[in-house]
Design an enzyme around this catalytic site. Structure first.
Site, PDB file in Angstrom:
ATOM      1  CD  GLU A 176       1.402   2.629   2.515  1.00  0.00           C
ATOM      2  OE1 GLU A 176       0.896   1.721   1.825  1.00  0.00           O
ATOM      3  OE2 GLU A 176       0.931   3.772   2.595  1.00  0.00           O
TER       4      GLU A 176
ATOM      5  CG  HIS B 177      11.083   1.543  -2.869  1.00  0.00           C
ATOM      6  ND1 HIS B 177      11.835   0.493  -2.394  1.00  0.00           N
ATOM      7  CD2 HIS B 177      10.143   1.799  -1.916  1.00  0.00           C
ATOM      8  CE1 HIS B 177      11.354   0.114  -1.214  1.00  0.00           C
ATOM      9  NE2 HIS B 177      10.342   0.898  -0.899  1.00  0.00           N
TER      10      HIS B 177
ATOM     11  NE  ARG C 278       8.038   3.911   6.853  1.00  0.00           N
ATOM     12  CZ  ARG C 278       7.620   4.967   6.157  1.00  0.00           C
ATOM     13  NH1 ARG C 278       8.408   5.455   5.206  1.00  0.00           N
ATOM     14  NH2 ARG C 278       6.465   5.531   6.396  1.00  0.00           N
TER      15      ARG C 278
ATOM     16  CB  SER D 159       8.939  -2.383   6.930  1.00  0.00           C
ATOM     17  OG  SER D 159       8.774  -1.039   7.350  1.00  0.00           O
TER      18      SER D 159
ATOM     19  CB  CYS E  94       6.815   1.408   5.128  1.00  0.00           C
ATOM     20  SG  CYS E  94       6.162   1.887   3.508  1.00  0.00           S
TER      21      CYS E  94
ATOM     22  CB  CYS F 161       8.274  -0.926   1.803  1.00  0.00           C
ATOM     23  SG  CYS F 161       8.081   0.783   1.276  1.00  0.00           S
TER      24      CYS F 161
END
Length: 580
Positions: A15, A70, A486, A509, A553, A556
């Site tokens: 992503e 989130h 993650r 991330s 990701c 993010c």
């Protein structure tokens, strides 16, 4: 010593936008590495000036994959600031939704995103389905989708792509790469599960939608609790969630777990994944997956230098973000790092520089390169007490072992027992990939406790939302800290005069993908690559396999936008040759 620069841009099957540059010696061993997010997007600035109750709804748009993560973080950060404790019913419903997200994220990660780093699709087309059917019983007592006829059908389905002159979704990979270790029959097993996953992931998404109205971007959380009251009070909806939990759990136990056990046994002989991939051995994790009033499946704590004999308490005051090598600047401060409550997001884009790198044909070509001694990423560099930390499923497992977590420890030990791997094998790319499956298995084995807690509590209490009041004459600050698929995620909010004054999200991330800091210490992505030998620098599968194991990701990790629509900065993305 002759050094060469290899660029992989963009990293696909993730992503967001990620570029990796490595410096290899004459033996193609990686000596240095640079991780860069080359495109920003985001929402932190939009939240400033808004009613704090809007924070979760806006924050969930940071990413189209981690939406619930989130969403929940934004809601809980405001609840923490206002001193709100949601009713137990709301806490359990949130946990049921959270488990759906973990299931969906982990199974999709291994098969759709990361599985092709381990499974050679073209080899599977040469397999003997009868032998593959027998092979499957070596890794589980009840294999899923591995009957001889099923495997023949899988071969035909993919073979039809080939007859049309294309491998469809499996196009443009490094098939035949020497670091692929599965036999044709083992590849066929994984391919069958890859296709089955396309059905199973729908059930995981439906699990979320039962209490969230839809997936992605569910709508049922609110500051103080949840709004899906009718679904919570309907026994058929609770039963529907349980039935889908059992479908996904069955896939995890009979396919996902079995394939990881197989990978653990087979890839133990491949140095690039069984000896490398974990250069930062500091781990940070937080309690998550609530199953009771004060009971969680995952533990909170810190492990330093890979020593699981010691568990350190997490002190949130020691978290800070640096921007020394990031395309941002800190104003009116001499500090290298700022705590998230005081975080700034001011861009300072410095661009790329002219240079050369090894092209797809193996020859040196002119390229636009990262400025290795300057700023080179839109991701900040989070640090804990000045040290880089890895977050994610591997951190969950390592911290769980150090904490002697009664849920994680037996599952991790069972994986090591079934594969014959030593505990040190966890500190590798193979171990990180397995850790994500261990997380999922822990939920399979224990997740229904949350449903049982909810049902028992509903017999005496139907409350789903807590009352609260926002005093506009007061200043508040609060945060959410927890684990998401993650890794450790935190959202930090300051509220003044009834509006959000500052908002920062420190995401998994960012911890893992951030560039080096003011002391030259590299983050987990960069350190994971150091020392790895690349068999063929025109086909850097080893690099992609290491990075995919983190499940990047990047959307993010970078989030900034000017709310007035003004141009903040302009830049041109100049990707090198694409890699699947």
């Amino acid at each position: 010593m002759s050094m060469k620069r290899v660029i992989v841009d963009p990293i696909t099957r993730i992503e967001g936008h990620l570029r990796i540059e490595v410096i290899v010696d004459e033996n193609n061993v990686i000596q240095d590495a640079f991780s860069s997010s080359t495109l920003w997007r985001g929402l932190e600035k939009i939240i400033v000036g808004r009613d704090p109750r809007d924070a979760g709804f806006i924050a969930q748009r940071i990413c189209g994959v981690c939406t619930f993560s989130h969403y929940k973080a934004g809601i809980v950060a405001v609840e923490n600031a206002l001193g709100i404790t949601p009713p137990l019913n709301a806490q359990m419903v949130r946990s049921l939704m959270n488990m759906a997200l973990f299931f969906h994220d982990h199974v999709v990660h291994f098969y759709t995103l990361h599985g092709l780093d381990w499974c050679d699709i073209t080899s599977a087309l040469k397999a003997d389905p009868a032998k593959a059917a027998k092979e499957a019983f070596k890794y589980t007592e009840y294999p899923l989708c591995t009957g001889e006829n099923e495997l023949k059908a899988v071969q035909k389905r993919v073979g039809d792509f080939v007859k049309q002159g294309s491998l469809g979704p499996f196009q443009n990979a490094y098939w035949g790469h020497k670091t692929y270790k599965f036999s044709p029959e083992q590849n066929l097993i994984v391919l069958s599960h890859y296709l089955k996953l396309l059905e199973v992931q729908r059930e995981a998404a439906k699990m979320m939608a039962i209490f969230g109205a839809k997936q992605p971007h569910p709508q049922s959380l609110t500051v103080g609790g949840v709004t899906s009251v009718m679904d919570i009070l309907d026994p058929t909806r609770l039963g529907e969630w349980k039935s889908k939990f059992e479908i996904v759990s069955d896939f995890v136990n009979r396919a996902y777990w079995a394939d990881l056990v197989m990978a653990g046994k087979v890839y133990a002989s491949e140095p690039s994944v069984a000896q490398h991939g974990c250069g930062v051995k500091n781990f940070i994790s937080h309690a998550e997956i609530q199953v009771g009033a004060n009971e969680y499946l995952y533990s909170t704590g810190i492990v330093k230098n890979g020593d699981i004999s010691k568990l350190y308490d997490l002190d949130e005051n020691l978290i800070a973000e640096e921007v020394t090598h990031s395309w941002y600047k800190y104003e009116n401060t001499q500090k290298a790092g700022l705590h998230p409550y005081d975080g700034q997001t001011t861009p300072e884009y410095t661009g790329f520089e002219d240079g050369t790198s090894i092209g797809p044909e193996g020859k040196e070509i002119k390229t636009k390169n990262l400025q290795h001694t300057g700023k080179y990423s839109w991701i900040k560099s989070p640090r804990y007490d000045g040290e880089p930390m890895e977050v994610g499923p591997l951190a969950t497992v390592v911290v769980g072992l150090a904490a002697k977590n009664k849920y994680i420890t037996p599952v991790a030990q069972e994986f090591l027992k079934q594969t014959g791997l030593p505990i040190g094998a966890l500190f590798t790319t193979l171990g990180r990939t397995a850790a994500r499956c261990i997380e999922a298995k822990v939920i399979c084995d224990n997740g229904l406790k949350a449903l049982e807690t909810l049902i028992e509590n509903l017999k005496k209490d139907k409350t789903t939302c807590a009352a609260y009041h926002i005093d506009e004459s007061k200043d508040y600050k609060g945060r959410y800290i927890g684990n998401v698929p993650r890794g450790m995620l935190s959202h930090w909010v300051r509220i003044s005069k009834g509006k959000v004054e500052n908002y920062q999200a420190v995401v998994p991330s960012t911890w893992n993908a951030g560039p080096r800091d003011s002391n030259g210490k590299k983050g987990p992505y960069e350190m994971s690559l150091i020392g790895t030998k690349v068999a063929d620098i025109t086909q850097p599968l080893e690099i992609i396999r290491h990075i995919h194991s983190f499940d990047p990701c990047i959307a993010c990790a970078v989030h900034l936008v000017d709310t007035k629509g003004n141009t903040i900065s302009e830049y041109k993305v100049e990707p090198s040759f694409a890699r699947i």
